[in-house]
Design a protein around this motif. Structure first.
Motif, PDB file in Angstrom:
ATOM      1  N   UNK A   5       0.939  -1.289   0.047  1.00 29.91           N
ATOM      2  CA  UNK A   5      -0.089  -0.247  -0.076  1.00 29.91           C
ATOM      3  C   UNK A   5       0.993   1.321   0.246  1.00 29.91           C
ATOM      4  N   UNK A   8       2.426   1.675  -3.416  1.00 28.95           N
ATOM      5  CA  UNK A   8       1.285   2.200  -4.195  1.00 28.95           C
ATOM      6  C   UNK A   8       1.238   3.875  -4.012  1.00 28.95           C
ATOM      7  N   UNK A   9       1.009   4.038  -2.763  1.00 24.47           N
ATOM      8  CA  UNK A   9       0.505   5.427  -2.262  1.00 24.47           C
ATOM      9  C   UNK A   9       1.956   6.314  -2.876  1.00 24.47           C
ATOM     10  N   UNK A  11       3.885   5.648  -5.246  1.00 28.64           N
ATOM     11  CA  UNK A  11       3.909   6.016  -6.743  1.00 28.64           C
ATOM     12  C   UNK A  11       2.859   6.938  -7.023  1.00 28.64           C
ATOM     13  N   UNK A  12       1.557   7.023  -6.449  1.00 27.84           N
ATOM     14  CA  UNK A  12       0.411   7.980  -6.676  1.00 27.84           C
ATOM     15  C   UNK A  12       1.113   9.271  -6.318  1.00 27.84           C
ATOM     16  N   UNK A  15       3.187  10.787  -8.897  1.00 23.84           N
ATOM     17  CA  UNK A  15       2.449  11.238 -10.166  1.00 23.84           C
ATOM     18  C   UNK A  15       1.717  12.573  -9.956  1.00 23.84           C
ATOM     19  N   UNK A  18       4.183  15.239 -10.054  1.00 22.34           N
ATOM     20  CA  UNK A  18       4.472  15.623 -11.525  1.00 22.34           C
ATOM     21  C   UNK A  18       3.351  16.556 -11.892  1.00 22.34           C
TER      22      UNK A  18
ATOM     23  N   UNK B  30      -7.258   3.861  -5.294  1.00 24.32           N
ATOM     24  CA  UNK B  30      -6.031   4.268  -5.726  1.00 24.32           C
ATOM     25  C   UNK B  30      -5.599   3.256  -6.660  1.00 24.32           C
ATOM     26  N   UNK B  34      -4.465   4.717 -10.377  1.00 29.17           N
ATOM     27  CA  UNK B  34      -3.196   3.953 -10.675  1.00 29.17           C
ATOM     28  C   UNK B  34      -3.213   3.707 -12.322  1.00 29.17           C
ATOM     29  N   UNK B  37      -4.156   6.600 -14.761  1.00 24.64           N
ATOM     30  CA  UNK B  37      -2.839   7.426 -14.995  1.00 24.64           C
ATOM     31  C   UNK B  37      -1.517   6.932 -15.757  1.00 24.64           C
ATOM     32  N   UNK B  41      -0.311   7.986 -19.354  1.00 20.35           N
ATOM     33  CA  UNK B  41       1.034   8.247 -19.923  1.00 20.35           C
ATOM     34  C   UNK B  41       1.627   7.390 -21.244  1.00 20.35           C
TER      35      UNK B  41
END
Lengths: 354, 328
Positions: A5, A8-9, A11-12, A15, A18, B30, B34, B37, B41
């Motif tokens: 988790x 994943x958080x 990575x999110x 993004x 960015x 999430x 993911x 997103x 890209x």
């Protein structure tokens, strides 16, 4: 699972960051636009030949006029003309002819074009011939070499001008610019002016169709590198470049048959004989006095700018270049523009609208 | 996919306290987010290629209409006469890249073998591999400058020797001017070497240990194992590495423009100068004349695009053929 988790958080979050960064950049660009309205920015682009001089002008000008931000990008004469036509710059720079067709095109046509001569310089022949430290290449010899009518170093025409020098029987290689260039333009303009065969076969262009199939290098540095590395080569570069890099320069002949090594004084003398027409575009391939291969570079201005702030800034900048700025020319190996011409140019610059 | 996700979040929710349930719903969002997103890209990246191809082709269109297909085999390139043809540049591009590939593949595989096998001690192999990979980090302008100021003067006597002793052979039949096809090919070799060697090494390392053990157990020597088992097993990966290298060689701009001499020549002699598509683009684009000159440069870009596309398709095809053969 828990670590998953977090990953994943993470990575999110990356993004999201960015996206946020992109947003910030957009906001910052918007800010600069707002600032630009209080502080005028003049962006210029074009010829590489006067780039060093223009950078110097900008440094001096900036210290006196902190409200006007000037920048100049050396993207080449062709690029400069294109940007002026597209209307993406406040002024351009070119060493070559801006044709009437180009002046009528796009934004250039809508706003009108004023060409401002800012400086001049000479183009000199450089050579590499092991064991030969002084070489004379006559008035008809240079065009014959570059049009392929003289192919060997011991050609009688070269031997006649260089008594006592032991010239080899090897092939003469020529080295020219790979990119279209104002330097090339001035060079072939002289060769065409003194030799009809050259004018007919090769002619005047920033990227001529060479018949000798020469080696080509990008920029002055590219040509100089080719000449330096290859024995038996002749090329041409700007005089200041040849001087700074201590390249072997051949002497050339003026219309009176005198042998000349290049100097700033001779270049100045040549520019002072130029007859500037109403368009201020002058290409004298064979001036009566001074160094015979000499040319001028121009700033391209619009005759009308979108707002008063812009046009006031342009007038101020060009007035600086043509008055105080001119005294910087010689320290950087550029010629001045004769003061009678400057008077005429300034009266037109000061009529720029609004 | 959706059904899968919802079932995974709904099953544990029975009989679990509500707080945890909320966190699982957040988790689900999430996951969904993911997926979209990353998809976004990926689509942008792929779309960019099509967009660029479309723009270049559109800008090149007037030149395509003027010259048509003969543009490919025409040898004219005259700016004042507005006559343009691509053959000398296609020739230069293919020959220099061919030389680079011919030399870099064997050298690259050697580097890959020496750094993946254990006949050298670890403290030699690791820095060796690292240094070769470091070549990839050198900007191409620097390699070009090195080519002009260091490599060409050093290599010129070798070229002169080749011409004097083997001048009767067409490949060495011209007096070397210094810069030229062979020099450009060698510079490109240096530039694509790290790509080929580092990917080949990774591929060789990932060959299953069982294959090697089986070969050894059957009594094969190290060399037999390398040439009959390791390299064939890694063949598809090595071809892939070589194609990546070739792609870089085909598109290399600055370094080549600086060392090839930029003449519009089609010559059998490797010592002579020539030009390539990327080099002519780099040289002429900035000062190009509006109109046919610019459009023809764009058309050269389209041709380079197609050239690399063909090479990549060929590569995929070869890799598939090889891996099928490996499975049989």
């Amino acid at each position: 699972m828990y670590f998953n988790q977090i990953a994943r958080r993470g990575v999110l979050a990356a993004f999201a960051a960015t996206a946020l960064a992109a947003g910030t950049i957009a906001a910052m660009t918007a800010n600069t636009v707002v600032n630009a309205q209080q502080k005028v920015t003049l962006s210029g682009a074009g010829a590489t030949f006067p780039a060093l001089l223009y950078q110097r002008y900008i440094r001096e000008f900036q210290s006196k006029n902190p409200n006007i931000q000037v920048n100049y990008q050396a993207i080449g004469s062709g690029g400069g003309v294109r940007q002026v036509i597209a209307g993406t710059v406040s002024f351009g720079g070119t060493d070559a002819l801006m044709t009437d067709a180009q002046k009528r095109e796009g934004v250039a046509g809508q706003r009108g074009i004023l060409l401002v001569p800012t400086a001049g310089g000479s183009v000199v022949p450089i050579y590499n011939l092991p064991g030969v430290s002084k070489l004379r290449l006559g008035r008809q010899v240079l065009p014959d070499i570059f049009s392929g009518r003289i192919t060997r170093w011991n050609d009688p025409k070269i031997v006649k001008d260089n008594p006592g020098i032991n010239l080899p029987g090897s092939e003469i290689r020529t080295a020219v610019r790979a990119d279209g260039s104002g330097t090339t333009y001035h060079w072939v303009n002289h060769l065409s002016a003194v030799n009809a065969y050259f004018r007919g076969r090769i002619g005047v262009s920033t990227a001529p169709d060479w018949t000798t199939d020469p080696l080509k290098g990008p920029g002055n540095a590219g040509v100089a590198a080719l000449v330096r590395r290859t024995a038996g080569t002749v090329g041409y570069v700007e005089q200041s470049y040849a001087d700074k890099n201590k390249l072997a320069i051949a002497e050339v002949q003026n219309s009176k048959g005198q042998w000349l090594a290049p100097s700033l004084a001779l270049s100045n003398q040549a520019v002072s004989t130029f007859k500037f027409p109403a368009s201020f575009q002058v290409f004298d391939g064979d001036p009566d006095a001074g160094y015979p291969i000499t040319g001028v570079t121009w700033m391209i201005l619009y005759r009308q700018y979108p707002d008063a702030a812009q046009s006031a800034a342009v007038k101020r900048w060009v007035n600086y270049v043509l008055t105080e700025g001119q005294s910087l020319n010689e320290s950087l190996d550029f010629t001045r523009i004769p003061s009678s011409v400057i008077q005429r140019v300034l009266s037109e610059v000061n009529q720029i609208k609004p | 996919m959706n059904a899968d996700l919802s079932s995974s979040s709904s099953i544990p929710s029975t009989g679990v306290n509500p707080e945890q349930d909320i966190s699982r719903k957040g988790n689900f969002l999430m996951d969904e987010g993911f997926v979209y997103i990353t998809l976004g890209f990926a689509v942008i990246a792929a779309g960019l290629i099509f967009w660029m191809a479309a723009i270049i082709t559109e800008k090149a269109w007037p030149a395509i209409q003027t010259f048509g297909i003969p543009f490919i085999w025409s040898t004219d390139w005259s700016v004042p006469a507005e006559k343009f043809g691509a053959l000398p540049y296609i020739f230069g591009t293919l020959v220099t890249s061919g030389i680079a590939l011919l030399l870099a593949v064997p050298i690259g595989i050697s580097v890959a073998l020496i750094t993946s096998e254990n006949f050298l001690p670890q403290w030699v192999r690791t820095p060796l591999g690292f240094i070769v990979e470091l070549i990839a980090a050198i900007p191409s302008v620097i390699i070009g400058l090195w080519g002009i100021f260091v490599f060409i003067p050093v290599f010129l006597p070798v070229q002169q020797f080749l011409h004097q002793t083997l001048g009767w052979f067409p490949l060495f039949s011209s007096e070397p001017p210094g810069p030229g096809i062979l020099v450009a090919g060698l510079i490109l070799t240096v530039m694509i070497l790290p790509t080929i060697s580092s990917i080949s090494r990774d591929v060789l390392r990932s060959v299953p240990v069982t294959l090697r053990s089986a070969s050894m157990a059957l009594g094969a020597t190290r060399w037999e194992t390398i040439f009959r088992v390791m390299l064939p097993a890694a063949a598809s990966g090595i071809v892939g590495a070589s194609i990546l290298g070739l792609g870089r060689a085909l598109g290399e701009t600055m370094a080549v423009a600086m060392v090839i001499g930029n003449t519009k020549r089609i010559t059998p002699s490797l010592l002579d100068s020539a030009s390539t598509i990327p080099a002519v683009l780099a040289n002429e684009f900035a000062e190009s004349h509006e109109g046919l000159h610019l459009q023809s440069l764009m058309l050269l870009g389209v041709i380079l695009f197609i050239l690399t596309l063909v090479v990549n398709i060929a590569a995929v095809w070869i890799i598939q053929a090889l891996s099928l053969k490996g499975r049989e």
